[in-house]
Design a protein around this motif. Structure first.
Motif, PDB file in Angstrom:
ATOM      1  N   THR A 156     -19.257   4.191  10.745  1.00  0.00           N
ATOM      2  CA  THR A 156     -17.861   4.205  11.170  1.00  0.00           C
ATOM      3  C   THR A 156     -17.004   4.816  10.072  1.00  0.00           C
ATOM      4  OG1 THR A 156     -18.207   2.191  12.466  1.00  0.00           O
ATOM      5  CG2 THR A 156     -15.936   2.817  11.994  1.00  0.00           C
ATOM      6  N   LEU A 157     -16.187   5.803  10.458  1.00  0.00           N
ATOM      7  CA  LEU A 157     -15.412   6.574   9.479  1.00  0.00           C
ATOM      8  C   LEU A 157     -13.922   6.432   9.748  1.00  0.00           C
ATOM      9  CD1 LEU A 157     -15.696   8.677   7.121  1.00  0.00           C
ATOM     10  CD2 LEU A 157     -15.427  10.441   8.878  1.00  0.00           C
ATOM     11  N   TYR A 158     -13.177   6.050   8.737  1.00  0.00           N
ATOM     12  CA  TYR A 158     -11.711   6.040   8.792  1.00  0.00           C
ATOM     13  C   TYR A 158     -11.217   7.392   8.287  1.00  0.00           C
ATOM     14  CZ  TYR A 158      -6.854   4.826   7.667  1.00  0.00           C
ATOM     15  OH  TYR A 158      -5.483   4.796   7.588  1.00  0.00           O
ATOM     16  N   TRP A 159     -10.239   7.980   8.975  1.00  0.00           N
ATOM     17  CA  TRP A 159      -9.788   9.338   8.643  1.00  0.00           C
ATOM     18  C   TRP A 159      -8.283   9.372   8.427  1.00  0.00           C
ATOM     19  CZ3 TRP A 159     -10.243  14.076   6.993  1.00  0.00           C
ATOM     20  CH2 TRP A 159      -9.421  15.100   7.454  1.00  0.00           C
ATOM     21  N   GLU A 160      -7.870  10.098   7.386  1.00  0.00           N
ATOM     22  CA  GLU A 160      -6.449  10.350   7.143  1.00  0.00           C
ATOM     23  C   GLU A 160      -6.309  11.800   6.687  1.00  0.00           C
ATOM     24  OE1 GLU A 160      -2.986   9.790   7.660  1.00  0.00           O
ATOM     25  OE2 GLU A 160      -3.452   7.759   6.950  1.00  0.00           O
ATOM     26  N   GLY A 161      -5.740  12.646   7.545  1.00  0.00           N
ATOM     27  CA  GLY A 161      -5.577  14.043   7.179  1.00  0.00           C
ATOM     28  C   GLY A 161      -5.239  14.900   8.377  1.00  0.00           C
ATOM     29  N   ARG A 162      -5.099  16.212   8.123  1.00  0.00           N
ATOM     30  CA  ARG A 162      -4.715  17.151   9.176  1.00  0.00           C
ATOM     31  C   ARG A 162      -5.774  18.234   9.408  1.00  0.00           C
ATOM     32  NH1 ARG A 162       0.574  16.560  10.623  1.00  0.00           N
ATOM     33  NH2 ARG A 162       0.815  18.704  11.353  1.00  0.00           N
ATOM     34  N   SER A 163      -6.836  18.229   8.624  1.00  0.00           N
ATOM     35  CA  SER A 163      -7.918  19.211   8.811  1.00  0.00           C
ATOM     36  C   SER A 163      -8.975  18.631   9.742  1.00  0.00           C
ATOM     37  CB  SER A 163      -8.527  19.588   7.461  1.00  0.00           C
ATOM     38  OG  SER A 163      -7.550  20.158   6.615  1.00  0.00           O
ATOM     39  N   LEU A 200     -10.373  10.777   3.214  1.00  0.00           N
ATOM     40  CA  LEU A 200      -8.947  11.047   3.049  1.00  0.00           C
ATOM     41  C   LEU A 200      -8.729  12.476   2.579  1.00  0.00           C
ATOM     42  CD1 LEU A 200      -7.960   7.798   1.070  1.00  0.00           C
ATOM     43  CD2 LEU A 200      -7.979   8.122   3.548  1.00  0.00           C
ATOM     44  N   GLU A 201      -7.760  13.138   3.187  1.00  0.00           N
ATOM     45  CA  GLU A 201      -7.336  14.456   2.713  1.00  0.00           C
ATOM     46  C   GLU A 201      -6.255  14.244   1.660  1.00  0.00           C
ATOM     47  OE1 GLU A 201      -6.118  18.839   4.505  1.00  0.00           O
ATOM     48  OE2 GLU A 201      -6.394  17.130   5.857  1.00  0.00           O
ATOM     49  N   GLU A 202      -6.459  14.814   0.499  1.00  0.00           N
ATOM     50  CA  GLU A 202      -5.686  14.477  -0.695  1.00  0.00           C
ATOM     51  C   GLU A 202      -4.170  14.520  -0.474  1.00  0.00           C
ATOM     52  OE1 GLU A 202      -5.429  16.884  -4.673  1.00  0.00           O
ATOM     53  OE2 GLU A 202      -7.235  15.631  -4.709  1.00  0.00           O
ATOM     54  N   GLU A 203      -3.692  15.533   0.210  1.00  0.00           N
ATOM     55  CA  GLU A 203      -2.253  15.730   0.364  1.00  0.00           C
ATOM     56  C   GLU A 203      -1.583  14.654   1.221  1.00  0.00           C
ATOM     57  OE1 GLU A 203       0.838  19.240   1.895  1.00  0.00           O
ATOM     58  OE2 GLU A 203      -1.326  19.618   1.770  1.00  0.00           O
ATOM     59  N   TYR A 204      -2.384  13.958   2.044  1.00  0.00           N
ATOM     60  CA  TYR A 204      -1.795  13.041   3.031  1.00  0.00           C
ATOM     61  C   TYR A 204      -2.174  11.573   2.809  1.00  0.00           C
ATOM     62  CZ  TYR A 204      -1.253  17.587   5.167  1.00  0.00           C
ATOM     63  OH  TYR A 204      -0.935  18.898   5.385  1.00  0.00           O
ATOM     64  N   ALA A 229     -13.706  22.023  -1.519  1.00  0.00           N
ATOM     65  CA  ALA A 229     -12.450  22.226  -0.786  1.00  0.00           C
ATOM     66  C   ALA A 229     -12.719  23.019   0.488  1.00  0.00           C
ATOM     67  CB  ALA A 229     -11.442  22.953  -1.667  1.00  0.00           C
ATOM     68  N   LEU A 230     -11.832  22.874   1.470  1.00  0.00           N
ATOM     69  CA  LEU A 230     -12.008  23.550   2.762  1.00  0.00           C
ATOM     70  C   LEU A 230     -11.469  24.972   2.721  1.00  0.00           C
ATOM     71  CD1 LEU A 230     -11.009  20.578   5.089  1.00  0.00           C
ATOM     72  CD2 LEU A 230     -13.287  21.271   4.336  1.00  0.00           C
ATOM     73  N   GLY A 231     -11.726  25.675   1.639  1.00  0.00           N
ATOM     74  CA  GLY A 231     -11.269  27.044   1.468  1.00  0.00           C
ATOM     75  C   GLY A 231     -11.118  27.354   0.002  1.00  0.00           C
ATOM     76  N   LYS A 234      -8.383  19.251   0.347  1.00  0.00           N
ATOM     77  CA  LYS A 234      -9.332  18.629  -0.571  1.00  0.00           C
ATOM     78  C   LYS A 234      -9.621  17.228  -0.071  1.00  0.00           C
ATOM     79  CE  LYS A 234     -11.750  17.866  -4.313  1.00  0.00           C
ATOM     80  NZ  LYS A 234     -13.099  18.457  -4.459  1.00  0.00           N
ATOM     81  N   LEU A 235     -10.891  16.942   0.230  1.00  0.00           N
ATOM     82  CA  LEU A 235     -11.293  15.677   0.822  1.00  0.00           C
ATOM     83  C   LEU A 235     -11.872  14.725  -0.221  1.00  0.00           C
ATOM     84  CD1 LEU A 235     -13.055  16.987   4.066  1.00  0.00           C
ATOM     85  CD2 LEU A 235     -10.659  16.341   3.760  1.00  0.00           C
ATOM     86  N   HIS A 236     -11.636  13.422   0.023  1.00  0.00           N
ATOM     87  CA  HIS A 236     -12.202  12.377  -0.836  1.00  0.00           C
ATOM     88  C   HIS A 236     -12.894  11.357   0.065  1.00  0.00           C
ATOM     89  CE1 HIS A 236     -10.059  13.660  -4.507  1.00  0.00           C
ATOM     90  NE2 HIS A 236      -9.094  14.005  -3.658  1.00  0.00           N
TER      91      HIS A 236
END
Length: 623
Positions: free
Chosen positions: A513-520, A575-579, A601-603, A610-612
């Protein structure tokens, strides 16, 4: 040379070259443009629906906030070619090539082969449009369905072609709800062009298609339509509405740090710059629209009149929605690509009539508008040409320490509650206006001097043609910047997603089970076996303050209470770093969570996500 110009094959060859050029550029952009929220949602949700993990509009599933085909069409491709960004983007390229063929055929029908060449090249030379039609979003699908529906109806009398045209318009509407005006305009055109009988038959066929598709998703699709139908006259579908007093939507659009009027004006000018042919020149074509005596017996009057009305209405509609309803002023840049191509066709037909009117020399007032819009285009060049230099200036002024000029500018910006670059943007606007007025007045003097000796058209006609040439030079061609730099990155974006997902899959097992926070959200295309919380795919755009968790979850929404519960019950946190939210980091720091690996990084650019990844401690610390 004359033989080549007169040859009927030459325009065809030039169109083919334009399409080939378009494809090469599109493939390059497909691998050098970052994915953003909308693309990830369309592609991943579409895959979820296609493989049967969820059904559109189902209770406690992903938020299906658009008509079903927006997800079903890309989902079908994702299912059959494997979930990935490549599948979605290459579908868009194929669809956009079909769109270009439609533009060529329709423009040739109304204005001739050479105008068809101009129409196709106006798109093939515009990086902004190529990028928009390359991403896995709805713009290329809607544009393709729209142009072919129009082409099949305009000038045709065969009933099956008229019915097919309406079916395609219905499919465009069932992809994006903002295409409803297209159906109305085409039905009116059929009434004017073919009579009420053919219009009613075609309309009935289209309505049948609409009913069949809705029936397939019935009754949950009423969640979509309930948001657009007045509650006062449709109380019977209230069970498909979220009670207004149960929660408050937190997301309110962009947070502006400049005056809203300045922000709206800037985005209008930027849209003009990015779409110079489909917006800028069309404004003048409409201002100089032929009168009834000019049209005479021209059979194109009916179609061009209604398409012009459609173009104007859609422009007003989308600007109003972006500025006042959705409160996302920059979104209008992409909205324009749903319908803007119609402007190319309208301009190609009206242009000869326009020059006739300019011959009379009685439209000097138009040049005030022309100057204003042209200056606006220069202002619109700020982000993709001038901002890099201003960023350099910022670094310079920030680095000179106690030097008076640097301190003065930085403190003045803080005093005005503006970001540094936004203060310089306002300064840039005034400089642009001064230089623009100076150059345009000088241009008029020069043309007036030489026009008497080389007179073919009136002074106004020559001035318009010359300024149009300058307009082309200011437009975002390959030579003059790359359209705009939103989501632009270095080549290798697609590979970076695979590298990031390879690292993630090293730690994640099927069923985790994965919790997600980000826009990518596109990263989920590479993590298909995980369990996740569907409402999180829309990030803050369906995040509510307060409300009942069961009611919110049923409609695909969520609130902080639900998010905290998901966080504490998830095996892993991505988590996506910016969000990252403050409360999320507090739980991680206080709860003994362990960060895993160094995820690529995704690019290959600073703006790439940048994901953590964090793992929940083996011992549950939560009561």
């Amino acid at each position: 040379m004359k033989i080549l110009i007169k040859s009927p094959r030459t325009p065809i060859i030039l169109i083919i070259i334009a399409i080939i050029s378009y494809v090469f550029l599109a493939i390059n952009y497909a691998n050098s443009t970052l994915s953003y929220l909308d693309e990830g949602m369309y592609q991943f949700k579409g895959w979820l629906f296609a493989v049967g993990k969820y059904v559109p509009y189902q209770d406690f599933g992903p938020l299906t906030n658009h008509p079903p085909l927006a997800f079903i069409l890309p989902g079908f491709v994702q299912k059959h070619f494997g979930p990935s960004l490549e599948a979605g983007r290459f579908l868009s390229i194929i669809v956009s090539v079909t769109f270009l063929v439609g533009i060529a055929l329709f423009t040739k029908k109304l204005a001739g082969s050479w105008w068809a060449v101009a129409a196709v090249w106006s798109i093939a030379l515009n990086p902004h449009m190529i990028k928009s039609y390359t991403l896995g979003i709805t713009q290329p699908i809607v544009a393709c369905l729209s142009i072919w529906s129009i082409h099949l109806i305009v000038g045709n009398t065969k009933q099956w072609l008229l019915a097919l045209g309406i079916i395609l318009a219905i499919l465009a509407f069932l992809t994006r709800i903002n295409m409803a005006p297209l159906i109305i305009i085409l039905l009116l055109l059929m009434l004017w062009q073919n009579g009420w009988r053919r219009m009613l038959i075609s309309g009935a066929v289209g309505f049948l298609v609409f009913i069949v598709i809705n029936y397939y998703f019935w009754p949950d699709i009423l969640k979509l339509w309930a948001g657009w139908l007045p509650e006062s006259i449709t109380p019977q579908i209230n069970p498909f509405r979220l009670e207004a007093n149960s929660a408050i939507l937190v997301e309110t659009g962009q947070v502006l740090t400049v005056n809203p009027i300045i922000d709206r004006l800037y985005n209008i000018f930027l849209t003009l710059r990015l779409n110079p042919i489909t917006l800028f020149l069309v404004i003048f074509a409409l201002l100089l629209f032929p009168n009834r005596s000019q049209w005479g017996k021209d059979s194109r009057q009916k179609s061009i009149t209604l398409l012009s009305i459609y173009f104007v209405f859609m422009t007003i509609l989308h600007f109003a929605f972006a500025f006042y309803v959705g409160k996302c002023t920059s979104c209008v840049i992409l909205y324009q690509n749903y319908y803007g191509f119609i402007g190319v066709v309208v301009f190609s037909v009206i242009f000869p009539y326009m020059l006739e009117k300019l011959e009379a020399g009685k439209y000097i007032w138009l040049w005030l508008i022309f100057v204003f819009l042209l200056l606006g285009m220069v202002i619109g060049m700020y982000d993709d040409i001038f901002q890099p230099y201003i960023r350099g200036a910022k670094s310079y002024f920030s680095g000179i320490g106690t030097a008076g000029l640097g301190i003065f500018i930085l403190q003045a910006a803080e005093l005005l509650n503006l970001r540094y670059y936004q203060m310089l943007r306002i300064f840039f606007v005034f400089i642009s206006i001064f230089l623009g007025v100076l150059s345009i007045v000088g241009l008029r003097v020069i043309i007036k001097k030489f026009q008497k000796k080389y007179s073919v058209y009136s002074l106004n006609s020559w001035w318009f043609i010359t300024l149009s040439a300058i307009l082309f030079l200011l437009s975002p061609t390959i030579l003059f910047s790359g359209g705009n730099n939103y989501f632009a990155c270095e080549p290798g974006v697609l590979q970076q997603y695979r590298l990031a997902s390879k690292t993630l899959n090293h730690y994640l097992d099927e069923g985790d089970t994965l919790y997600w926070e980000g826009r990518s959200a596109a990263i989920f295309l590479y993590l298909p076996s995980l369990t996740f919380y569907p409402p999180q795919l829309n990030h803050i755009h369906n995040y509510y303050k307060g409300g009942n968790a069961n009611d919110l979850g049923r409609f695909g929404y969520y609130n902080k209470e639900m998010a905290v519960n998901w966080f504490r019950n998830s095996d892993f946190i991505l988590l996506e770093e910016e969000y990252i939210k403050k409360w999320e980091m507090e739980i991680i720091k206080n709860g003994g969570y362990k960060e895993l690996g160094d995820i690529p990084a995704l690019g290959g650019c600073p703006s790439a996500g940048k994901l953590h990844l964090y793992q929940k401690p083996a011992t549950d610390i939560f009561p």
